[in-house]
Design a protein around this motif. Structure first.
Motif, short mmCIF file in Angstrom:
data_model
loop_
_atom_site.label_atom_id
_atom_site.label_comp_id
_atom_site.label_asym_id
_atom_site.label_seq_id
_atom_site.Cartn_x
_atom_site.Cartn_y
_atom_site.Cartn_z
N VAL A 5 0.85 -1.25 -0.16
CA VAL A 5 -0.14 0.08 -0.04
C VAL A 5 0.66 1.31 -0.03
O VAL A 5 0.63 2.01 -0.79
CB VAL A 5 -0.80 0.06 1.25
CG1 VAL A 5 -1.81 1.26 1.18
CG2 VAL A 5 -1.79 -1.01 1.08
N LEU A 6 1.98 1.30 0.80
CA LEU A 6 2.76 2.55 1.18
C LEU A 6 3.55 2.77 -0.33
O LEU A 6 3.56 3.80 -0.93
CB LEU A 6 3.78 2.38 2.26
CG LEU A 6 3.08 2.13 3.57
CD1 LEU A 6 4.05 2.20 4.57
CD2 LEU A 6 2.15 3.48 3.84
N ALA A 7 4.15 1.60 -1.04
CA ALA A 7 4.56 2.05 -2.17
C ALA A 7 3.69 2.23 -3.39
O ALA A 7 4.32 3.02 -4.35
CB ALA A 7 5.55 0.53 -2.59
N GLN A 8 2.65 1.98 -3.42
CA GLN A 8 1.72 2.57 -4.47
C GLN A 8 1.33 3.92 -4.16
O GLN A 8 0.63 4.40 -5.16
CB GLN A 8 0.45 1.39 -4.43
CG GLN A 8 -0.58 1.66 -5.57
CD GLN A 8 -0.02 1.22 -6.87
OE1 GLN A 8 0.76 0.06 -6.84
NE2 GLN A 8 0.08 2.11 -7.85
N LEU A 9 1.48 4.56 -3.14
CA LEU A 9 0.84 5.82 -2.79
C LEU A 9 1.21 6.85 -3.91
O LEU A 9 0.55 7.75 -4.53
CB LEU A 9 1.21 6.39 -1.54
CG LEU A 9 0.56 5.69 -0.30
CD1 LEU A 9 1.05 6.06 0.97
CD2 LEU A 9 -0.91 5.63 -0.48
N ALA A 10 2.43 6.84 -4.41
CA ALA A 10 3.05 7.87 -5.10
C ALA A 10 2.54 7.54 -6.50
O ALA A 10 2.88 8.38 -7.47
CB ALA A 10 4.62 7.89 -4.92
N HIS A 11 2.25 6.45 -6.93
CA HIS A 11 1.78 5.93 -8.23
C HIS A 11 0.34 5.80 -8.53
O HIS A 11 -0.16 5.49 -9.54
CB HIS A 11 2.55 4.67 -8.74
CG HIS A 11 3.93 4.67 -8.35
ND1 HIS A 11 4.84 5.63 -8.85
CD2 HIS A 11 4.74 4.19 -7.43
CE1 HIS A 11 6.18 5.09 -8.75
NE2 HIS A 11 6.06 4.38 -7.78
N VAL A 12 -0.46 6.51 -7.24
CA VAL A 12 -1.77 6.51 -7.83
C VAL A 12 -2.21 7.87 -8.80
O VAL A 12 -1.93 8.89 -8.92
CB VAL A 12 -2.56 7.03 -6.41
CG1 VAL A 12 -4.10 7.38 -6.72
CG2 VAL A 12 -2.72 5.79 -5.37
N THR A 13 -2.68 7.26 -10.09
CA THR A 13 -2.79 8.25 -11.20
C THR A 13 -4.19 8.86 -10.73
O THR A 13 -4.99 8.43 -10.00
CB THR A 13 -3.10 7.45 -12.28
OG1 THR A 13 -4.18 6.57 -12.39
CG2 THR A 13 -1.68 6.56 -12.61
N ASP A 14 -4.67 9.84 -11.61
CA ASP A 14 -5.94 10.66 -11.72
C ASP A 14 -6.93 9.60 -11.80
O ASP A 14 -8.20 9.80 -11.25
CB ASP A 14 -5.89 11.69 -12.58
CG ASP A 14 -4.84 12.85 -12.14
OD1 ASP A 14 -4.45 12.88 -10.95
OD2 ASP A 14 -4.73 13.80 -13.30
N ALA A 15 -6.98 8.66 -12.74
CA ALA A 15 -8.07 7.89 -12.98
C ALA A 15 -8.09 7.00 -11.79
O ALA A 15 -9.33 6.58 -11.49
CB ALA A 15 -7.59 7.00 -14.32
N PHE A 42 -6.38 -1.80 -6.98
CA PHE A 42 -5.04 -2.27 -6.88
C PHE A 42 -5.17 -3.67 -6.37
O PHE A 42 -5.29 -3.77 -5.14
CB PHE A 42 -4.23 -1.37 -6.05
CG PHE A 42 -3.98 -0.05 -6.48
CD1 PHE A 42 -3.53 0.55 -7.61
CD2 PHE A 42 -4.63 0.94 -5.62
CE1 PHE A 42 -3.31 1.88 -8.11
CE2 PHE A 42 -4.47 2.28 -6.32
CZ PHE A 42 -3.61 2.75 -7.07
N PRO A 43 -5.37 -4.48 -7.20
CA PRO A 43 -5.38 -6.10 -6.80
C PRO A 43 -4.11 -6.50 -5.99
O PRO A 43 -3.00 -6.00 -6.38
CB PRO A 43 -5.40 -6.84 -7.89
CG PRO A 43 -6.11 -5.95 -9.09
CD PRO A 43 -5.53 -4.61 -8.53
N ALA A 44 -4.26 -7.42 -5.22
CA ALA A 44 -3.09 -7.73 -4.18
C ALA A 44 -1.95 -8.27 -4.90
O ALA A 44 -0.94 -8.09 -4.84
CB ALA A 44 -3.49 -8.74 -3.24
N GLU A 45 -2.19 -9.04 -6.02
CA GLU A 45 -1.12 -9.47 -7.06
C GLU A 45 -0.46 -8.68 -7.54
O GLU A 45 0.46 -9.28 -8.21
CB GLU A 45 -1.85 -10.75 -7.75
CG GLU A 45 -2.87 -10.16 -8.86
CD GLU A 45 -4.22 -10.38 -8.13
OE1 GLU A 45 -5.41 -10.10 -9.21
OE2 GLU A 45 -4.49 -10.35 -7.12
N GLN A 46 -0.96 -7.56 -7.82
CA GLN A 46 0.00 -6.66 -8.68
C GLN A 46 0.55 -5.50 -7.65
O GLN A 46 0.93 -4.32 -8.40
CB GLN A 46 -1.07 -5.65 -9.55
CG GLN A 46 -1.94 -6.55 -10.57
CD GLN A 46 -2.89 -5.78 -11.46
OE1 GLN A 46 -2.77 -4.58 -11.38
NE2 GLN A 46 -3.69 -6.84 -12.09
#
Length: 280
Positions: free
Chosen positions: A23-33, A131-135
């Motif tokens: 979850v933390l790693a994904q934060l900076a890569h959350v797109t507008d969509a 963001f599915p867990a496997e991704q």
């Protein structure tokens, strides 16, 4: 039925560490969509509110780290919440709603050891829809020069300990001197680099890099537990700006000219192993 309190002293000991880091790693890569989809999926039912209260209770593991992560989210999405920048494509009200889903996911991942299965699922549902867990990512993507970005950020805490390190103090003084050179050129280069971050969907990673660098240079000396007394706050800010500009230039070096990269990176080359030119 909820689970018993899990006593966790550090993040490394957390029994749900992969999900927390994902979850933390994904934060900076959350797109507008992504932000729009998160907003569409977030609901605040009684069950969700009760699960959130449980997740943020004093019995949950590492609650202080959760609150720090909330502050990081606020910093990464500050422009989206203000809704004033010309490059924004998501309404501020939608962004605010989407960030509620983000905070619920953070809280749920940290609190999973004490949450019932249904509570965890309710808080995570909007996030897992997008963001599915496997991704899940293992760490934030810092671009083609990630190693150099990390090296530069890792060097900043050593400057914070310069009161017990003559070489560190000498390097800091050199950086102060360099901060007065080509100031106008650096400002223009910084603007160009930020536009590249916007175009390449890295503006939130840009914010993450700057936040990480600020925390690194702001750390107290590990020996005396105080900030170095040999410099003024203004000098600290000048060195910090110089280093943050270089780190962000490395982040987007594949999307800007060599001239822009050189103006921003060269002044701090002594801090990072630049045996080769950054990837462009």
């Amino acid at each position: 039925m909820t689970k018993r309190t899990a006593h966790v002293n550090t993040l490394e000991e957390h029994p749900n560490l992969p999900e927390v880091l994902g979850v933390l790693a994904q934060l900076a890569h959350v797109t507008d969509a992504d932000l729009v989809r998160l907003a569409e999926g977030w609901v605040n039912t009684v069950a969700v509110a009760e699960a959130r209260d449980h997740a943020l209770s004093p019995d949950s593991p590492l609650v202080c780290e959760v609150l720090a992560a909330f502050e990081a989210v606020q910093a990464l999405f500050a422009d989206d919440v203000r809704g004033e920048a010309p490059y924004l494509t998501v309404e501020a009200s939608v962004a605010v709603r989407g960030l509620k889903a983000v905070r619920d996911a953070i809280a749920a991942s940290y609190a999973r050891p004490v949450l019932a299965r249904g509570e965890h699922a309710a808080l995570m549902r909007p996030w897992r829809t997008v963001f599915p867990a496997e991704q899940a990512l293992l760490e934030p993507d810092l671009g083609p020069n990630a190693t150099l970005v990390k090296a530069l950020l890792a060097a900043l805490p050593t400057l914070a300990a310069r009161c017990h390190d003559a070489a560190g103090q000498d390097l800091f003084d050199q950086l102060v001197d360099r901060s007065f050179v080509q100031e106008a050129d650096r400002e223009q280069a910084r603007d160009s680099a930020f536009q590249a971050a916007v175009v390449t969907s890295r503006r939130r990673t840009w914010a993450l890099v700057r936040r990480s660098g600020t925390e690194g240079l702001s750390r107290p000396c590990p020996t005396c537990r105080t900030s170095p007394s040999s410099s003024s706050p203004r000098e600290d800010q000048r060195v910090l700006a110089l280093c943050l500009d270089a780190a962000c230039a490395l982040l987007v070096s594949d999307a800007v000219s060599d001239e822009v990269s050189s103006v921003l990176i060269d002044p701090v080359a002594a801090l990072i192993p630049l045996q080769r030119r950054p990837t462009s």
